[in-house]
Design a protein around this motif. Structure first.
Motif, short mmCIF file in Angstrom:
data_model
loop_
_atom_site.label_atom_id
_atom_site.label_comp_id
_atom_site.label_asym_id
_atom_site.label_seq_id
_atom_site.Cartn_x
_atom_site.Cartn_y
_atom_site.Cartn_z
N PRO A 87 0.83 -1.21 0.00
CA PRO A 87 0.00 0.00 0.00
C PRO A 87 0.86 1.26 0.00
CG PRO A 87 0.01 -1.01 2.18
CD PRO A 87 0.77 -1.94 1.28
N ILE A 88 0.45 2.25 -0.78
CA ILE A 88 1.21 3.49 -0.91
C ILE A 88 0.32 4.67 -0.52
CG2 ILE A 88 2.45 5.00 -2.51
CD1 ILE A 88 3.12 2.53 -4.15
N TYR A 89 0.84 5.57 0.30
CA TYR A 89 0.08 6.75 0.68
C TYR A 89 -0.36 7.50 -0.58
CZ TYR A 89 1.59 6.37 5.58
OH TYR A 89 1.80 5.94 6.86
N PRO A 90 -1.65 7.86 -0.70
CA PRO A 90 -2.13 8.51 -1.92
C PRO A 90 -1.67 9.95 -2.09
CG PRO A 90 -3.88 8.44 -0.28
CD PRO A 90 -2.73 7.63 0.28
N THR A 91 -1.02 10.50 -1.06
CA THR A 91 -0.55 11.89 -1.14
C THR A 91 0.94 11.99 -1.48
OG1 THR A 91 -0.18 11.85 1.25
CG2 THR A 91 -2.30 12.73 0.47
N LEU A 92 1.61 10.85 -1.64
CA LEU A 92 3.04 10.90 -1.92
C LEU A 92 3.33 11.46 -3.30
CD1 LEU A 92 4.48 7.56 -0.45
CD2 LEU A 92 4.39 9.82 0.60
N THR A 93 4.48 12.09 -3.43
CA THR A 93 4.92 12.62 -4.71
C THR A 93 5.59 11.52 -5.53
OG1 THR A 93 7.11 13.20 -3.87
CG2 THR A 93 5.35 14.86 -3.62
N ALA A 94 5.80 11.81 -6.81
CA ALA A 94 6.49 10.86 -7.68
C ALA A 94 7.87 10.52 -7.13
CB ALA A 94 6.61 11.45 -9.09
N HIS A 95 8.52 11.53 -6.54
CA HIS A 95 9.86 11.34 -5.99
C HIS A 95 9.86 10.33 -4.84
CE1 HIS A 95 13.98 12.41 -4.96
NE2 HIS A 95 13.62 12.57 -3.70
N ALA A 96 8.77 10.27 -4.09
CA ALA A 96 8.67 9.34 -2.97
C ALA A 96 8.12 7.98 -3.40
CB ALA A 96 7.79 9.93 -1.88
N ILE A 97 7.28 7.97 -4.42
CA ILE A 97 6.67 6.72 -4.88
C ILE A 97 7.68 5.81 -5.55
CG2 ILE A 97 5.02 5.77 -6.55
CD1 ILE A 97 3.25 8.25 -5.98
N PRO A 99 11.04 5.19 -5.28
CA PRO A 99 11.91 4.30 -4.49
C PRO A 99 11.14 3.20 -3.75
CG PRO A 99 11.78 6.49 -3.49
CD PRO A 99 11.16 6.59 -4.84
N ILE A 100 9.89 3.47 -3.37
CA ILE A 100 9.09 2.44 -2.71
C ILE A 100 8.80 1.30 -3.67
CG2 ILE A 100 6.82 1.93 -1.72
CD1 ILE A 100 6.86 4.73 -0.47
N LEU A 101 8.38 1.65 -4.88
CA LEU A 101 8.06 0.62 -5.86
C LEU A 101 9.30 -0.17 -6.27
CD1 LEU A 101 5.51 2.56 -8.09
CD2 LEU A 101 5.02 0.73 -6.45
N GLU A 102 10.42 0.51 -6.35
CA GLU A 102 11.66 -0.18 -6.73
C GLU A 102 12.17 -1.05 -5.59
OE1 GLU A 102 14.18 3.00 -7.98
OE2 GLU A 102 13.31 3.09 -10.00
N HIS A 103 12.19 -0.51 -4.37
CA HIS A 103 12.70 -1.27 -3.24
C HIS A 103 11.83 -2.48 -2.93
CE1 HIS A 103 13.32 -2.19 1.09
NE2 HIS A 103 14.60 -1.95 0.78
N SER A 104 10.51 -2.32 -3.07
CA SER A 104 9.58 -3.42 -2.76
C SER A 104 9.55 -4.48 -3.86
CB SER A 104 8.17 -2.87 -2.57
OG SER A 104 7.65 -2.36 -3.79
N GLU A 105 10.16 -4.17 -5.00
CA GLU A 105 10.15 -5.08 -6.15
C GLU A 105 8.72 -5.39 -6.61
OE1 GLU A 105 12.52 -8.44 -4.92
OE2 GLU A 105 14.38 -7.36 -5.26
N ALA A 106 7.88 -4.36 -6.58
CA ALA A 106 6.50 -4.51 -7.06
C ALA A 106 6.51 -4.84 -8.55
CB ALA A 106 5.73 -3.22 -6.81
N GLN A 120 2.07 12.39 -9.96
CA GLN A 120 2.60 11.18 -9.33
C GLN A 120 3.04 10.13 -10.34
OE1 GLN A 120 -1.18 10.67 -7.18
NE2 GLN A 120 -0.01 10.66 -5.28
N GLU A 121 2.51 10.20 -11.53
CA GLU A 121 2.71 9.15 -12.52
C GLU A 121 4.16 8.87 -12.84
OE1 GLU A 121 0.69 7.68 -16.70
OE2 GLU A 121 0.48 9.77 -16.09
N ALA A 122 4.99 9.90 -12.85
CA ALA A 122 6.40 9.72 -13.20
C ALA A 122 7.13 8.81 -12.21
CB ALA A 122 7.10 11.07 -13.26
N GLY A 123 6.54 8.61 -11.03
CA GLY A 123 7.18 7.76 -10.04
C GLY A 123 6.93 6.28 -10.24
N ILE A 124 6.11 5.93 -11.21
CA ILE A 124 5.80 4.52 -11.47
C ILE A 124 6.69 4.00 -12.58
CG2 ILE A 124 4.01 2.88 -12.15
CD1 ILE A 124 1.95 4.84 -11.04
N PRO A 125 7.57 3.05 -12.28
CA PRO A 125 8.46 2.50 -13.32
C PRO A 125 7.66 1.95 -14.49
CG PRO A 125 9.20 1.82 -11.13
CD PRO A 125 7.85 2.48 -10.95
#
Length: 198
Positions: A87-97, A99-106, A120-125
């Motif tokens: 789960p990802i906080y819906p208020t996070l910026t692309a810059h914060a999203i 590293p979470i997606l990368e570190h979690s290996e989603a 926020q979209e730019a934060g999604i690989p």
């Protein structure tokens, strides 16, 4: 030993209260409702869809959305499929999203009800599988309503063992790099037991 998880409690309620209202969601001034049985059917279809998208048991699947009925059903579907939710906080910026997606290996992400997804979209690989909650106008390569019609309900949902990783919840990162807290099914078993103990 099987663990008492939110999924198990959900299935117990489906069996006990199939035709009672479980979820209510306002859309354009109108309320949409789901009974326990209707929600179960949708969750099982989405769980089957996850497997069809080459997301086997143990795959990490993120959810980026504000609180809504589909957030709840996506989380249940992830559990039914034996996958691990991020789960990802819906208020996070692309810059914060990112590293979470990368570190979690989603490997995939549900994208739903958000205030300003364009920032926020730019934060999604780009390699992540995207599933949109199209009821809220979020259209992606795969959409919730389309997946419902394309898949039959998953018959055998995953039975969680105490030691299995169920979810990774990340801190917001407001005071530093986000840190992921790993929760096993056994963690939820103990919490649910304490919450329901008389």
């Amino acid at each position: 030993m099987p663990a008492s998880t939110p999924l198990q409690k959900f299935l117990e309620n489906v069996a006990q209260y199939p035709n009672e209202i479980y979820l209510r969601q306002p859309i354009n001034g109108q309320w949409i409702t789901w009974t326990w049985k209707q929600a179960d059917d949708e969750c099982r279809r989405i769980a089957a869809a996850l497997h069809s998208l080459q997301l086997p048991k143990g795959s990490h699947v993120a959810i980026l959305s504000k609180n809504c009925a589909h957030w709840m059903m996506a989380d249940i579907a992830i559990m039914m499929a034996g996958c691990i939710s991020i789960p990802i906080y819906p208020t996070l910026t692309a810059h914060a999203i990112q590293p979470i997606l990368e570190h979690s290996e989603a490997k995939a992400i549900f994208i739903g009800k958000l205030d300003d997804f364009s920032t926020q979209e730019a934060g999604i690989p780009p390699q992540l599988i995207r599933i949109g909650f199209d009821l809220y106008g979020r259209n992606e390569r795969y959409n919730w309503s389309e997946l419902l019609t394309e898949h039959q309900p998953l018959q055998h949902v995953h039975e969680w063992k105490q030691e299995e990783l169920l979810t990774i919840i990340y801190t917001s990162g407001t005071t530093g790099k986000p840190k992921g807290v790993m929760h096993t099914a056994g963690n939820f078993d103990r919490v649910l037991d304490a919450a329901t103990r008389e």
